[in-house]
Scaffold this active site. Structure first.
Site, PDB file in Angstrom:
ATOM      1  N   SER A   1       0.950  -1.417  -0.068  1.00 37.75           N
ATOM      2  CA  SER A   1       0.474  -0.236   0.107  1.00 37.75           C
ATOM      3  C   SER A   1       1.212   1.351  -0.059  1.00 37.75           C
ATOM      4  O   SER A   1      -0.128   2.469  -0.098  1.00 37.75           O
ATOM      5  CB  SER A   1      -0.970  -0.325   1.241  1.00 37.75           C
TER       6      SER A   1
ATOM      7  N   LYS B   1      -0.094   3.833  -2.678  1.00 34.25           N
ATOM      8  CA  LYS B   1      -0.922   5.196  -2.904  1.00 34.25           C
ATOM      9  C   LYS B   1      -1.085   6.526  -2.608  1.00 34.25           C
ATOM     10  O   LYS B   1      -1.480   7.089  -2.637  1.00 34.25           O
ATOM     11  CB  LYS B   1      -2.282   4.684  -1.580  1.00 34.25           C
TER      12      LYS B   1
ATOM     13  N   SER C   1      -6.126   3.698   4.592  1.00 32.54           N
ATOM     14  CA  SER C   1      -5.070   2.282   3.432  1.00 32.54           C
ATOM     15  C   SER C   1      -6.422   1.686   2.377  1.00 32.54           C
ATOM     16  O   SER C   1      -6.110   0.443   1.981  1.00 32.54           O
ATOM     17  CB  SER C   1      -4.436   1.502   3.727  1.00 32.54           C
TER      18      SER C   1
ATOM     19  N   LYS D   1       3.382   6.664   4.641  1.00 29.96           N
ATOM     20  CA  LYS D   1       1.936   5.684   3.949  1.00 29.96           C
ATOM     21  C   LYS D   1       2.457   4.227   4.791  1.00 29.96           C
ATOM     22  O   LYS D   1       3.238   4.184   4.568  1.00 29.96           O
ATOM     23  CB  LYS D   1       1.758   5.393   2.858  1.00 29.96           C
TER      24      LYS D   1
END
Length: 414
Positions: free
Chosen positions: A75, A78, A130, A245
């Protein structure tokens, strides 16, 4: 009496011995701590299989462990999805959920086909929680299909300067196709974060979203409300934490990309394959270790503030040039161009920038304003950091017959 005396002696010896052990343990602990701060981290001391510490201002890598190895990145993908959405669509635009978006696996918002949301709200769901369904809904809203959005992601990655990245999904779920598997490198991921927080025109909005601790919203019909919590725990771990993140898939392991600003220095840490289940905190240990290493061991240098040796770029003699009188020496002033591109960077506390001068000691007429006269190079070891061009400031004509007649007439007027 003797028994009491012997007992006190024995107690004293034990206390002294324990005291010495406590002091020794304290000193050893102190030494270990100093090694962590003062030295470059041993690669074996990091949990991550791939790691990079980057100077966000210059884009230079300060430390790496397998930093250019292609790996799944979960993720952390992202951050690229988010910045592309911010650059290509208005925050108040309306997103309608497709069947594909609604079918995405956990973690997800739980959106249903046909639901409508504002893009801004889905971006918070994307970056704080997320949510995989938010990523697909955003991608389809921006590009029509996830495949077309992936093309935008790969184009943007190349534009940023990524060298070995290939994106297939907007949410970072493990995937592969005929061209390869979904991946990046720690070095490329650091460049993407650098762009998100510094290079993009939407960097401010990106930081606003990723720094939010909690965000509430509802769908456009007002029937369902949602609350998102920021899972980037690093924001509370170190002063100056800017953004970050997390990510996890079975193939990628735990991943993290984060940025921190301390005084006038900004650092980025990228970690890939940093443990698997039951080792969820490894990424925080590695992130703190690398950030602390950067803070302790690197200083900021501004190249345009380094004082130059004026003797090396002083006016130079022009042979065969027209002077005020016959036989007079002709010299021309030189100009030094400003530094282009890299003007500030982080270097080790013990390192120094070297300035190399390659300027011609003499010129031969005719010379024109702007003619090349040499260059000045800024070096860190063998690495060339920047160059400045040295050019002629004043035009000097070559001695010719007409000039000789003119000067002779000045000496012997009629």
């Amino acid at each position: 009496m003797w028994k009491k005396l012997l007992a006190w002696i024995l107690i004293t010896v034990i206390l002294i011995g324990n005291g010495i052990q406590v002091v020794e343990a304290f000193e050893q602990s102190g030494n270990v701590q100093m090694e962590k701060i003062m030295g470059e981290p041993d690669q074996n001391s990091l949990y991550a299989r791939s790691a990079v510490l980057m100077d966000a201002d210059s884009g230079r890598i300060l430390y790496e462990k397998n930093g250019h190895q292609a790996m799944a990145n979960a993720s952390t993908t992202k951050i690229l999805t988010c910045i592309i959405a911010l650059e290509n669509c208005e925050l108040d635009s309306e997103v309608t959920v497709s069947a594909l978006a609604a079918s995405q696996p956990k973690v997800h918002l739980g959106m249903r086909e046909g639901q409508r949301f504002y893009l801004k709200d889905l971006l918070y769901g994307l970056m704080l929680e997320s949510y995989n369904d938010c990523a697909v809904a955003i991608a389809e809203h921006i590009a029509g299909t996830t495949a077309d959005f992936a093309a935008m992601m790969n184009d943007k990655a190349k534009e940023i300067g990524c060298e070995d990245s290939y994106f297939i999904t907007p949410n970072g779920l493990d995937a592969k196709d005929e061209d390869g598997f979904h991946h990046t490198t720690a070095a490329d991921l650091s460049l993407i974060m650098r762009y998100c927080i510094k290079g993009s025109k939407m960097a401010g909005q990106f930081l606003t979203i990723t720094q939010e601790g909690q965000y509430q919203f509802h769908d456009m019909d007002g029937k369902n409300s949602y609350t998102c919590y920021n899972h980037n725990a690093f924001l509370q771990m170190m002063d100056g934490a800017l953004s970050g993140k997390t990510g996890f898939t079975g193939n990628a392991g735990y991943c993290y990309i984060g940025a921190l600003q301390r005084d006038d220095r900004t650092f980025i840490v990228a970690l890939l394959a940093c443990g698997w289940p039951n080792n969820k905190t490894y990424k925080w240990a590695d992130a703190k270790k690398l950030m602390q290493y950067g803070i302790t061991m690197f200083k900021k240098i501004k190249l345009d503030e380094i004082e130059l040796n004026t003797k090396e770029s002083a006016a130079v003699e022009v042979k065969g040039g027209q002077s005020k009188k016959i036989g007079g020496e002709v010299r021309t002033e030189l100009e030094i161009s400003p530094i282009e591109g890299l003007t500030a960077l982080l270097i080790g506390n013990e390192q120094e920038i070297q300035v190399k001068y390659e300027v011609t000691p003499k010129l031969y007429a005719p010379v024109m304003n702007g003619d090349f006269a040499g260059e000045i190079t800024y070096l860190l070891g063998d690495e060339i950091l920047a160059k400045r061009t040295v050019t002629v400031k004043e035009t000097v004509k070559k001695i010719d017959f007409c000039w000789c007649i003119k000067k002779a007439a000045e000496l012997f007027p009629l």
